[in-house]
Structures are given as structure tokens and as C-alpha cells.
Design an enzyme around this catalytic site. Structure first.
Site, PDB file in Angstrom:
ATOM      1  N   HIS A   1       4.255  -8.195   4.014  1.00  0.00           N
ATOM      2  CA  HIS A   1       3.100  -7.424   4.460  1.00  0.00           C
ATOM      3  C   HIS A   1       3.499  -6.568   5.648  1.00  0.00           C
ATOM      4  O   HIS A   1       4.287  -6.999   6.504  1.00  0.00           O
ATOM      5  CB  HIS A   1       1.959  -8.365   4.849  1.00  0.00           C
TER       6      HIS A   1
ATOM      7  N   LYS B   1       6.284 -14.644  23.374  1.00  0.00           N
ATOM      8  CA  LYS B   1       5.293 -15.614  22.913  1.00  0.00           C
ATOM      9  C   LYS B   1       4.152 -15.762  23.919  1.00  0.00           C
ATOM     10  O   LYS B   1       4.333 -15.573  25.128  1.00  0.00           O
ATOM     11  CB  LYS B   1       5.940 -16.993  22.732  1.00  0.00           C
TER      12      LYS B   1
ATOM     13  N   CYS C   1      11.618 -14.161  21.446  1.00  0.00           N
ATOM     14  CA  CYS C   1      10.693 -15.277  21.667  1.00  0.00           C
ATOM     15  C   CYS C   1      10.122 -15.298  23.079  1.00  0.00           C
ATOM     16  O   CYS C   1       9.211 -16.076  23.363  1.00  0.00           O
ATOM     17  CB  CYS C   1      11.384 -16.593  21.343  1.00  0.00           C
TER      18      CYS C   1
ATOM     19  N   ASP D   1      13.472 -27.161  17.483  1.00  0.00           N
ATOM     20  CA  ASP D   1      14.393 -26.102  17.866  1.00  0.00           C
ATOM     21  C   ASP D   1      14.002 -25.563  19.234  1.00  0.00           C
ATOM     22  O   ASP D   1      12.869 -25.697  19.682  1.00  0.00           O
ATOM     23  CB  ASP D   1      14.511 -24.997  16.811  1.00  0.00           C
TER      24      ASP D   1
END
Length: 326
Positions: free
Chosen positions: A136, A17, A14, A220
Site C-alpha cells: 500500500h 518512533k 527507529c 530485538d
């Protein structure tokens, strides 16, 4: 052949990001009236969207993916899937169906590693009682993996980011410090089982406990760090958040990682974004960086007491900065 997956990505987990300030500028003006059926939309930056389908059910939808946060392919798959499932738990839902999202440098990394990544994701979803069906994939210069997850929730018992009220305690269900340990792992190859254990723990039990305790407000703690996500919650709720810094838990080894300089660019951007809204109370930079540390598959931050989770502060009536450290 040993492959260190983290060496094939510019960031990790993360921490890769888009920074929160830049992201808000991108989506500004894209909010559309959703009508009576859209229960959670884009307005406050909640963790997932929710749409009422009848009196007793709401559909919850989210998507999350990122570059490798650990070198082991199977473990990365577990972490990425656990992190994606967390967004459903963060709004009080239960995941029902997931599809895989995969980017892979097919001419660079062995394809057999893809099988391990997907196997890790499948095992995490199985643990959550969530079906996985297809997905995908694209040929990508960097490896990326995650899931789009659909779940169900009670429309009258959702957890939202903007429903915090003065007088509510703040509970944190997982320790901080994942980001700095992941950054150290990327730089040195050291493995931190304690960090992996945190990242692969589902937020299911924490979400259920928060709902059972009557909580209505939660988010979160992931890429924007505790300070970033708490600022978003305080802003959306129109309150001030007071953090008892001594009560905040950390993963073993996190402070040493900061002292040794293993701090991601994402963590530093998080702190820069939060600082204009922060009364730091004289805290040192090491502490501030840990509080802004970009988490991957972190815990829930709940406005309310959650059994077994430490209380790290409280919400008070808005007065000056949105965040106060004490």
C-alpha cells in the site's frame, strides 16, 4: 541529481518512533482477551503477534516502517525491510510473506527513487526467503518505507519477552551505536559502511541459534535502545537485569559520534524513560547515551547463550531497580 533522503525527514530510522512512555499510555486499556489461540498479544510489548493455527504451526504477524535512515534509496529499502523482518525472527518465527508500506512526497522527490527503495526491500526479503507481493502507498509529506510481514513458527518454541528467568545470561547479537552514527550521517553526509553492514544483516541466524540453544526469551534491540528494551524484558519477566557494561560491543566510531554531539532526541527520551528504573553504577553520560541509543535494525537480546554472541550480563531475582549497570 544527488538527493539526500535524510534531509526530507524530521527524524531517522527507529529514532523516529513515538517514545516508549507515550506509546504505553496510548495502548493502555486496549488489551483484549485473545482466547486459547492468541499466543503472543499486546500484554508485554512483544515484537510480533502470534496465533496458533494447529498443533504444529503458529502464524506470526508484524509491521514496521520509518523515515530514511541513510541517504541512498536502495540501501534505505534494504535496511527498512531487514528491520521489519527482524520482528518475526525476534519471536522465533520464519518470514513467509511481506507487503510493502510506502509513504512518498510525490511532488517533491523523484519517483524513480521509489523504485530503488522497493528494489532494496525486495532484495532483503529475497535474502530471507520471504515472498513480497504488493502493498500500500500514500502521498505523504515525508518519505516512509517498511513492510508488514507474516511468518510461521512452532507454537511450542516461541521467543517471548516475558519468559526470562533468574540465572539466565544475556546475549547481544549485534553491536550498539547505530543510532549515533546515523545521526552523524544525517548531519554531515558522512557514510559509515560498518553501520550499514550491521543494519542489513538479517537476524535469521541469531534467532535459529537462540532456539537451538533452548532459549525461550528474547527481543530485538531497536528504537528504544538496549536500556529500553531490556527494561521491558525485565519488567515482563519479573526479574532484575544486570549489565556488564565493559562487555557491551559497539560499532566502530560510535563513541566518537557521541562525543561530537550526534545524539538523537529519541535516544535522550529513551534514557529519560529508563532512568527511574536504573541503578547506573556511576556510569558517565556518554556510556548511558550509548546504552540508550535508538538502534535501527539492531540485534537480538536473548536470555541465554547464543554461539558467537557476547554475553553482556545476566538476569537475577528481582531486587530493587529493574536494571543494574556494573
Amino acid at each position: 541529481m544527488t538527493v539526500r533522503l535524510t534531509q526530507y525527514a524530521h527524524g531517522g530510522g527507529c529514532a523516529c518512533k513515538i517514545p516508549p512512555g507515550e506509546l504505553e499510555s496510548i495502548v493502555k486499556g486496549l488489551v483484549r482477551p485473545g482466547g486459547d489461540g492468541l499466543l503472543i498479544g499486546l500484554e508485554d510489548g512483544d515484537d510480533a503477534a502470534a496465533v496458533r493455527i494447529d498443533r504444529d504451526r503458529a502464524v506470526v504477524a508484524t509491521a514496521d516502517f520509518f523515515t530514511p535512515v541513510v541517504d541512498d534509496a536502495y540501501t534505505w529499502g534494504r535496511i527498512a525491510a531487514t528491520n521489519a523482518l527482524s520482528d518475526v525472527y525476534a519471536v522465533g518465527g520464519e518470514p513467509l510473506l511481506a507487503v510493502n508500506l510506502l509513504g512518498w512526497p510525490r511532488d517533491v522527490l523523484p519517483m524513480e527513487l521509489v523504485t530503488e527503495v522497493l528494489r532494496g526491500g525486495l532484495d532483503a526479503a529475497d535474502a530471507a526467503g520471504c515472498h513480497v507481493a504488493g502493498g500500500h502507498s500514500v502521498d505523504d509529506p515525508e518519505p516512509k518505507y517498511g513492510m508488514a510481514v507474516t511468518g510461521l513458527a512452532d507454537p511450542e518454541r516461541l521467543l517471548r519477552i516475558g519468559t526470562g528467568r533468574p540465572g539466565s545470561p544475556l546475549s547481544l547479537t549485534k553491536p550498539l551505536g547505530i543510532g549515533v552514527l546515523n545521526t552523524r550521517h544525517k548531519a554531515t553526509g558522512e557514510v559509515f559502511p560498518q553501520a550499514v553492514a550491521v543494519m542489513t544483516t538479517l537476524n535469521r541466524d541469531a534467532s535459529r541459534a537462540a532456539l537451538a540453544a533452548g532459549a525461550t526469551c528474547a527481543t530485538d534491540v531497536t528504537g528504544f535502545g538496549l536500556l529500553g528494551h531490556l527494561y521491558k524484558l525485565a519488567r515482563a519477566s519479573g526479574v532484575t537485569a544486570v549489565v556488564d557494561v565493559a562487555a557491551v560491543p559497539y560499532v566502530d566510531g560510535a563513541r566518537e559520534a557521541v562525543r561530537d554531539g550526534h545524539v538523537s532526541g529519541g535516544t535522550r527520551r529513551n534514557l529519560a524513560w529508563a532512568e527511574p528504573h536504573l541503578d547506573a553504577g556511576g556510569m558517565d553520560e556518554e556510556t548511558l547515551l550509548l546504552l540508550a541509543d535508538a538502534q535501527t535494525s539492531g540485534g537480538l537480546l536473548v536470555a541465554g547463550e547464543v554461539p558467537g554472541a557476547p554475553v553482556i550480563g545476566e538476569l537475577v531475582a528481582a531486587d530493587g531497580p529493574a536494571l543494574l549497570l556494573r
